[in-house]
Design a protein around this motif. Structure first.
Motif, PDB file in Angstrom:
ATOM      1  N   ASP A 128      -5.474  40.015 -24.235  1.00  0.00           N
ATOM      2  CA  ASP A 128      -5.806  38.593 -24.073  1.00  0.00           C
ATOM      3  C   ASP A 128      -4.669  37.820 -23.407  1.00  0.00           C
ATOM      4  OD1 ASP A 128      -4.276  38.899 -26.318  1.00  0.00           O
ATOM      5  OD2 ASP A 128      -5.636  37.817 -27.665  1.00  0.00           O
ATOM      6  N   LEU A 129      -3.566  38.512 -23.123  1.00  0.00           N
ATOM      7  CA  LEU A 129      -2.454  37.849 -22.437  1.00  0.00           C
ATOM      8  C   LEU A 129      -2.311  38.414 -21.034  1.00  0.00           C
ATOM      9  CD1 LEU A 129       0.103  37.661 -25.345  1.00  0.00           C
ATOM     10  CD2 LEU A 129      -1.099  35.770 -24.302  1.00  0.00           C
ATOM     11  N   LEU A 130      -2.613  37.595 -20.062  1.00  0.00           N
ATOM     12  CA  LEU A 130      -2.555  38.045 -18.672  1.00  0.00           C
ATOM     13  C   LEU A 130      -1.313  37.508 -17.977  1.00  0.00           C
ATOM     14  CD1 LEU A 130      -5.397  39.110 -19.053  1.00  0.00           C
ATOM     15  CD2 LEU A 130      -6.021  38.078 -16.897  1.00  0.00           C
ATOM     16  N   TYR A 167       2.462  32.984 -33.343  1.00  0.00           N
ATOM     17  CA  TYR A 167       2.968  34.231 -32.768  1.00  0.00           C
ATOM     18  C   TYR A 167       3.850  35.000 -33.746  1.00  0.00           C
ATOM     19  CZ  TYR A 167       1.759  32.067 -28.271  1.00  0.00           C
ATOM     20  OH  TYR A 167       1.094  31.495 -27.225  1.00  0.00           O
ATOM     21  N   GLY A 168       4.173  36.236 -33.340  1.00  0.00           N
ATOM     22  CA  GLY A 168       5.281  36.923 -33.973  1.00  0.00           C
ATOM     23  C   GLY A 168       6.531  36.311 -33.355  1.00  0.00           C
ATOM     24  N   VAL A 169       7.567  36.070 -34.164  1.00  0.00           N
ATOM     25  CA  VAL A 169       8.778  35.436 -33.629  1.00  0.00           C
ATOM     26  C   VAL A 169       9.976  36.298 -34.000  1.00  0.00           C
ATOM     27  CG1 VAL A 169      10.194  33.328 -33.620  1.00  0.00           C
ATOM     28  CG2 VAL A 169       7.707  33.154 -33.888  1.00  0.00           C
ATOM     29  N   ILE A 186       9.203  37.956 -37.562  1.00  0.00           N
ATOM     30  CA  ILE A 186       8.276  37.403 -38.562  1.00  0.00           C
ATOM     31  C   ILE A 186       6.951  37.091 -37.888  1.00  0.00           C
ATOM     32  CG2 ILE A 186       7.881  35.521 -40.243  1.00  0.00           C
ATOM     33  CD1 ILE A 186      10.945  35.247 -40.343  1.00  0.00           C
ATOM     34  N   GLU A 187       5.863  37.506 -38.517  1.00  0.00           N
ATOM     35  CA  GLU A 187       4.541  37.221 -37.958  1.00  0.00           C
ATOM     36  C   GLU A 187       4.109  35.815 -38.353  1.00  0.00           C
ATOM     37  OE1 GLU A 187       2.918  38.819 -35.751  1.00  0.00           O
ATOM     38  OE2 GLU A 187       0.941  37.908 -35.833  1.00  0.00           O
ATOM     39  N   LYS A 188       3.786  35.033 -37.374  1.00  0.00           N
ATOM     40  CA  LYS A 188       3.256  33.669 -37.547  1.00  0.00           C
ATOM     41  C   LYS A 188       4.001  32.866 -38.624  1.00  0.00           C
ATOM     42  CE  LYS A 188      -1.173  34.902 -35.622  1.00  0.00           C
ATOM     43  NZ  LYS A 188      -1.268  36.344 -35.590  1.00  0.00           N
ATOM     44  N   PRO A 189       5.287  32.608 -38.394  1.00  0.00           N
ATOM     45  CA  PRO A 189       6.057  31.855 -39.401  1.00  0.00           C
ATOM     46  C   PRO A 189       5.490  30.434 -39.572  1.00  0.00           C
ATOM     47  CG  PRO A 189       7.286  32.041 -37.344  1.00  0.00           C
ATOM     48  CD  PRO A 189       6.075  32.906 -37.193  1.00  0.00           C
ATOM     49  N   ALA A 198       8.824  34.058 -28.839  1.00  0.00           N
ATOM     50  CA  ALA A 198       7.574  34.579 -29.381  1.00  0.00           C
ATOM     51  C   ALA A 198       7.222  35.916 -28.734  1.00  0.00           C
ATOM     52  CB  ALA A 198       6.457  33.580 -29.131  1.00  0.00           C
ATOM     53  N   VAL A 199       6.656  36.796 -29.546  1.00  0.00           N
ATOM     54  CA  VAL A 199       6.194  38.101 -29.062  1.00  0.00           C
ATOM     55  C   VAL A 199       5.005  37.862 -28.129  1.00  0.00           C
ATOM     56  CG1 VAL A 199       5.148  40.285 -29.794  1.00  0.00           C
ATOM     57  CG2 VAL A 199       6.941  39.216 -31.201  1.00  0.00           C
ATOM     58  N   MET A 200       5.071  38.447 -26.934  1.00  0.00           N
ATOM     59  CA  MET A 200       4.097  38.086 -25.909  1.00  0.00           C
ATOM     60  C   MET A 200       3.282  39.273 -25.389  1.00  0.00           C
ATOM     61  SD  MET A 200       3.155  35.130 -25.070  1.00  0.00           S
ATOM     62  CE  MET A 200       4.322  33.959 -25.709  1.00  0.00           C
ATOM     63  N   GLY A 201       2.736  40.056 -26.315  1.00  0.00           N
ATOM     64  CA  GLY A 201       1.708  41.031 -25.937  1.00  0.00           C
ATOM     65  C   GLY A 201       2.119  42.247 -25.120  1.00  0.00           C
ATOM     66  N   ARG A 202       3.403  42.496 -24.944  1.00  0.00           N
ATOM     67  CA  ARG A 202       3.825  43.718 -24.248  1.00  0.00           C
ATOM     68  C   ARG A 202       4.904  44.377 -25.096  1.00  0.00           C
ATOM     69  NH1 ARG A 202       0.109  41.956 -22.270  1.00  0.00           N
ATOM     70  NH2 ARG A 202      -0.466  41.650 -20.081  1.00  0.00           N
TER      71      ARG A 202
HETATM   72  C1  G1P Z   1      -0.734  39.039 -31.907  1.00  0.00           C
HETATM   73  C2  G1P Z   1       0.543  39.504 -32.614  1.00  0.00           C
HETATM   74  C3  G1P Z   1       1.629  38.456 -32.496  1.00  0.00           C
HETATM   75  C4  G1P Z   1       1.862  38.132 -31.035  1.00  0.00           C
HETATM   76  C5  G1P Z   1       0.542  37.693 -30.373  1.00  0.00           C
HETATM   77  C6  G1P Z   1       0.706  37.484 -28.882  1.00  0.00           C
HETATM   78  O1  G1P Z   1      -1.253  37.941 -32.620  1.00  0.00           O
HETATM   79  O2  G1P Z   1       0.233  39.768 -33.973  1.00  0.00           O
HETATM   80  O3  G1P Z   1       2.811  38.929 -33.072  1.00  0.00           O
HETATM   81  O4  G1P Z   1       2.827  37.117 -30.900  1.00  0.00           O
HETATM   82  O5  G1P Z   1      -0.465  38.699 -30.556  1.00  0.00           O
HETATM   83  O6  G1P Z   1       1.197  38.622 -28.273  1.00  0.00           O
HETATM   84  P1  G1P Z   1      -2.765  37.406 -32.407  1.00  0.00           P
HETATM   85  O7  G1P Z   1      -2.717  36.521 -31.187  1.00  0.00           O
HETATM   86  O8  G1P Z   1      -3.626  38.603 -32.198  1.00  0.00           O
HETATM   87  O9  G1P Z   1      -3.089  36.647 -33.643  1.00  0.00           O
END
Ligand code: G1P
Length: 268
Positions: A128-130, A167-169, A186-189, A198-202
């Protein structure tokens, strides 16, 4: 060398309901191609040779898209429209599919790739991240860091403070510009995010992630979170974060999807 990639595409797409009741988010059109086509092409461009796409019962359309349609090819040649046949060509890469029978979360989906990955490092691309960019490839950038350090690597991006809870941070120590040693994640703090990265899908993972994934219990949203497994992995192994300084469009956000369509339209 990172030759394998996993694309988890089994989610319900709840942010995009009601359309996702019938049309998987991965199939959203972007300039005449489904979003997942761009993801697969990004992987191939980054040197990936084998892809595992994790789907669910309602996502057979994704499988159909990457299959040949002999019937359509035959129709086009008989209807003197053979010039359209090259449009049906899919990226030249070996693609396998596996079904996640129950949407238990991203961590659970990646867990299903254990046999596929075997003893090798593998990439994960969230479809979902392009990252649409003519000169840079987000996965390639992440893989380059793996090649240098032989550790798991996470692609990150600075986001606005108010969005960090989505996001994951990561928390990290900067080693060089845009490159971090991850000290925590941390996931979604919901309060006090550890940074603005933020973690960006790669991702690139070493197979060491699997034992941690296998023992991860449901976390936020009652889902098995990949981030929680990474956090545990950090107690034993080092991992890096690489800032991906390029435009990224989240298909789950209508506004960003519209911006992407606009951008592609102008590019034509
Ligand atoms: C997922 C991950 C999250 C990440 C995000 C975008 O969350 O769990 O850590 O930051 O994708 O890459 P989601 O968007 O599926 O809730």
């Amino acid at each position: 060398m990172v030759k394998k990639a996993v694309i988890p595409a089994a989610g319900y797409g709840t942010r995009n309901l009601p359309i996702t009741k019938v049309l998987p988010k991965e199939m959203f059109p972007v300039a005449g191609r489904p979003a997942i086509d761009y993801i697969v092409r990004e992987a191939v461009e980054a040197g990936i040779e084998e892809i595992l796409i994790i789907i669910s019962r309602s996502k057979n359309m994704v499988m159909d898209y990457f299959d040949r349609s002999l019937e359509l090819e035959m129709f086009l040649s008989q209807a003197e429209k053979s010039h359209l046949i090259p449009l049906l060509e899919t990226p030249k890469v070996h693609i396998q599919f596996i079904r996640q029978s129950y949407a238990k979360g991203l961590g659970d989906a990646v867990c299903l790739a254990e046999r596929f990955a075997g003893n090798e490092p593998f990439a994960v691309l969230l479809p979902d991240l392009l990252f649409i960019n003519e000169t840079a490839n987000a996965l390639q950038k992440t893989i380059a860091v793996y090649n240098e350090y032989k550790e798991s690597v996470i692609g990150v991006k600075a986001v606005k403070e108010e969005d960090l809870k989505l996001y994951g941070v990561i928390k990290g120590t900067e080693l060089a510009e845009g490159l971090y040693d991850i000290t925590d994640i941390i996931e979604k703090p919901q309060t006090s995010p550890p940074s603005n990265l933020a973690v960006m899908g790669r991702y690139v993972f070493t197979p060491e992630i699997f034992p941690f994934l296998n023992e991860t219990l449901p976390g936020i949203g009652n889902e098995i979170q990949l981030t929680d497994a990474i956090k545990k992995m950090l107690t034993k192994y080092e991992a890096k974060a690489q800032v991906l300084e390029m435009d990224c469009f989240d298909l789950g956000k209508n506004e960003e999807y519209m911006t992407l369509l606009n951008y592609m339209f102008k590019k034509k």
